[in-house]
Scaffold this motif. Sequence first.
Motif: not given
Length: 432
Positions: A262-277, A356-362
């Motif tokens: 029902e879905m592909e095997e994920p490697i990366i689920s997202g890239v986000a950034h945070d400007l609040t720190e 800013a913090k830039v993050s890669l999650v997976g």
Amino acid sequence: MPTPERFVSLVVQKYGGSSVADAESIKRVARRIVGTKQSGVEVAVVVSAMGDTTDDLLDLAQQVSPSPAGREMDMLLTAGERISMALLAMAIYDQGEEARSYTGSQAGMLTTSSHGRAQIIDVTPGRLRTALDENAIPVLAGFQGVSPDTKDVTTLGRGGSDTTAVALAAALGADVCEIYTDVDGVFTSDPRSVPKASKLTAVTYEEMLELAAAGAKVLHIRCVEYARRQNLPIHVRSSFSDREGTWVLSSEAVAELVERGEMEEPIISGVAHDLTEAKLTVVGVPDKPGEAAEIFEVISTVGANLDMIVQNVSTDGRTDITLTLSGSDADAAMAALREAQPAIGFTDILFDPGIAKVSLVGAGMRRHPGVSATFFRALAEAGINVEMISTSEIRISVVCRAEDAPRATAAVHSAFGLDSDETAIVYAGTGR
Ligand code: ASP
Ligand code: MG
């Protein structure tokens, strides 16, 4: 994915501010709720304040007082959700079903006493259960509770209605918590800044926690923690469309979806950034045992929320400690450190709010080599200077200049092949 209709007998639906921004939207949401009820599912509702109400109230408070008392701030902010809950209940009545609105305190949302960041300690939803048993739809004000110690009204922190919804779902034994927002689910990046972001079919609690901590605003971090503890499925979807959204599930449940094709095997689920720190460097710390302990004890006295911590190589018996923390805690942390400076004996404090913090999650990072290489190459090619690096098992984060963050995020998103052919729809909201 099991659609709600197939296995759900009780659902908690949470509607965010952009879904109830005006009278028309409130009526549209009421129709949706009544539709669910009339399909034979028990439904309890959690609602946020209308549109930008919370921000407007915060602005207003600032104009009255530069540092308002926490108790009064919570009194003020909880009013936002009281407005939307009552209006929504009225609109549900007009659609032919009975509804009863409740404040957090009436609904048994018991919290710690810390204003503006209270944590839920117990939920005693007796009145809501009774309403359901009497065939009425309970509508609960999100983001608020009451402290049994102080008897004062509290709030759970910005975006806290998600947590209210999951806590209520767990307490009522709901089968799913639906979080309705102004986009179609959880995307590989914020569709507001990366229009080519792709919608995820499902994501694990662990990945969602990392994404939320990395600055993805789609779900409140405590709500995901709560859901993970209870193994409660969350379905994030849009209140403006009938599309299937994104399921937030245990890693076992996600693996099952992959197995069933029902879905592909994920490697990366997202890239986000945070400007609040913000970044804070304690310069010239004597390089001997106990110094770091003293510094972090001082910072902890103000309850500051720390993120990354790096200690540099020492020279001449002194070293620098750099940390990032929530920007709103920075003033208090610096004041506490300055006061302790003579006792601890460091030479200076440097403050840098422009980061800013830039993050890669997976979760797939664990198994796939080369992820870091691709990440840093993408940043290099975009001309981004990396100031700090930190990792977890399923995340890589860097600190860079705040103004570089959108470019960095887009570059990394493309480098991992996450760009979609379709443009993600943002249905409403200012994203404020
Ligand atoms: N109204 C609150 C906020 O804007 C809570 C929420 O929307 O979840 O932060
Ligand atoms: Mg909100």
